[in-house]
Design a protein around this motif. Structure first.
Motif: not given
Length: 317
Positions: A114-131
C-alpha cells in the motif's frame, strides 16, 4: 510463543509498567479485599472477583466470560486455593486477548503493498486524537517513512492549529484549508499532495463530534468516496481513538462509532494516570477490533504499539 515472552525493548516495557501502575495498584487492592480470609476459590470469592473486574472497567460481558472460564477450572480441579487466583486470572485474560487480532505487530509498520498507506482517524474531541496523530507521525517518520498529514477536521479552528503545531514539531507536511471547508475536499487535496510527493503514509484527521450518527456516517462516507478518486482502495484503515481514562464511556463511544463507520483498529489513550486500564481488556474482547496503539504517557515516545503479552505482563507484574 509463550504468553509472556519478552519482545519489547526494556525502555518501552518500563514505560508500559509505569503507565499501568495506577490500574494495577487499584485492581490488586480490590482483589486482595475480595479474597481476604478465604483459603479456597468458592462462589463467594467468584462473586467478589466479578465485582472487582466490573469495577475495574473490564466490562460486564467480558467479566462474565472470565468468571465462566475460572468456574470451569475450579470444577475441574475440585479444589483451588486463593493463592493461585492471580496466576489463573493472568492466564485467562491473556487467553482472552489472544482470541482477538490485537497486538500482533511490535513496531510501527505498514503493509508493503500500500503506497501511500492511508489512515483515517476518528474519535470525539478531547480523547487525544490530534496528539495521537502527531505521535503516530513521529513514530512512522522515525521508522523511515515519508508522512503527510491532512487536517480534515474543519469544524474547529483549534483542531487545524493543533495539528499544525504537531506537523511542525515532527517535521512533516500538513495539508489544510480554512475552518468550515469541506472535509472531503481537504482529504482529496491531501492524497493528491501525498501521491505527488511519493509519500509512504497519509494520516487524515476527521471531525471530532458524534452529534448525529446519520450525519457522521454521511460525512465519513463522502470523505472515503472522494479519497478513492485518488487512491482507489483508501482508506486502508480507520483508526478510532478512545480515552482510556473515561472507562465505560469509552465502550459507549466505540459502540457509536463502530455503528457509524467501518472502524478497523483502535487506539486507547491516557492509560497513565488512571485506574481504568482494564477497559483495554474489555474493548479488545467485546468489539473484536484490534487495539493497535496505546498511550501510556505524555511524551512523544509514549504511544506504543499494543502488544497483548507485554500488556498482561505489566498488568500482573
Amino acid at each position: 510463543m509463550s504468553f509472556f515472552k519478552r519482545i519489547f525493548s526494556s525502555e518501552k516495557k518500563e514505560t508500559l509498567d509505569k503507565g499501568l501502575e495506577q490500574t494495577k495498584t487499584s485492581f490488586f487492592s480490590k482483589l486482595t479485599k475480595a479474597v481476604a480470609g478465604k483459603s479456597k476459590v468458592d462462589d463467594e470469592v467468584l462473586d467478589n472477583l466479578e465485582e472487582v473486574l466490573v469495577s475495574s472497567d473490564v466490562g460486564v460481558n467480558t467479566t462474565l466470560k472470565i468468571i465462566e472460564r475460572i468456574e470451569a477450572r475450579v470444577a475441574e480441579d475440585k479444589y483451588m486455593g486463593t493463592e493461585e487466583l492471580n496466576k489463573i486470572l493472568r492466564e485467562e485474560i491473556a487467553g482472552l486477548l489472544s482470541e482477538t487480532k490485537s497486538g500482533e505487530e511490535i513496531e510501527f509498520t505498514i503493509p508493503n503493498n500500500k503506497k501511500p498507506y492511508v489512515l483515517m482517524v476518528v474519535g470525539v474531541n478531547g480523547v487525544g486524537k490530534t496528539t495521537t496523530i502527531g505521535k503516530l507521525a513521529y513514530q512512522f517518520k522515525k521508522s523511515g517513512y515519508k508522512v503527510v498529514l491532512g487536517a480534515a477536521d474543519t469544524f474547529r479552528a483549534a483542531a487545524i492549529d493543533q495539528l499544525q503545531i504537531w506537523a511542525d514539531r515532527v517535521g512533516v507536511p500538513l495539508v489544510k484549508q480554512q475552518m468550515g471547508s469541506d472535509p472531503a475536499s481537504v482529504a482529496f487535496d491531501t492524497l493528491q499532495s501525498a501521491v505527488t510527493q511519493d509519500a509512504d503514509i497519509v494520516i487524515i484527521d476527521t471531525a471530532g463530534r458524534l452529534h448525529n450518527k446519520v450525519n457522521l456516517m454521511a460525512e465519513l462516507t463522502k470523505v472515503k468516496r472522494v479519497m478513492q478518486k485518488v487512491v482507489s482502495d483508501a482508506p486502508h484503515d480507520v483508526l478510532l481513538v478512545l480515552d482510556g481514562s473515561t472507562g465505560q464511556n469509552a465502550f459507549e463511544q466505540a459502540k457509536q462509532f463502530t455503528a457509524a463507520t467501518e472502524v478497523s483498529c483502535l487506539a486507547v489513550t491516557k492509560l497513565d494516570g488512571t485506574a481504568k486500564g482494564g477497559v483495554v481488556i474489555g474493548i479488545s474482547d467485546q468489539f473484536q477490533i484490534p487495539v493497535k496503539y496505546i498511550g501510556v504517557g505524555e511524551g512523544i515516545e509514549d504511544l506504543q504499539v499494543f502488544n497483548k503479552f507485554e500488556f498482561v505482563d505489566s498488568f500482573f507484574k
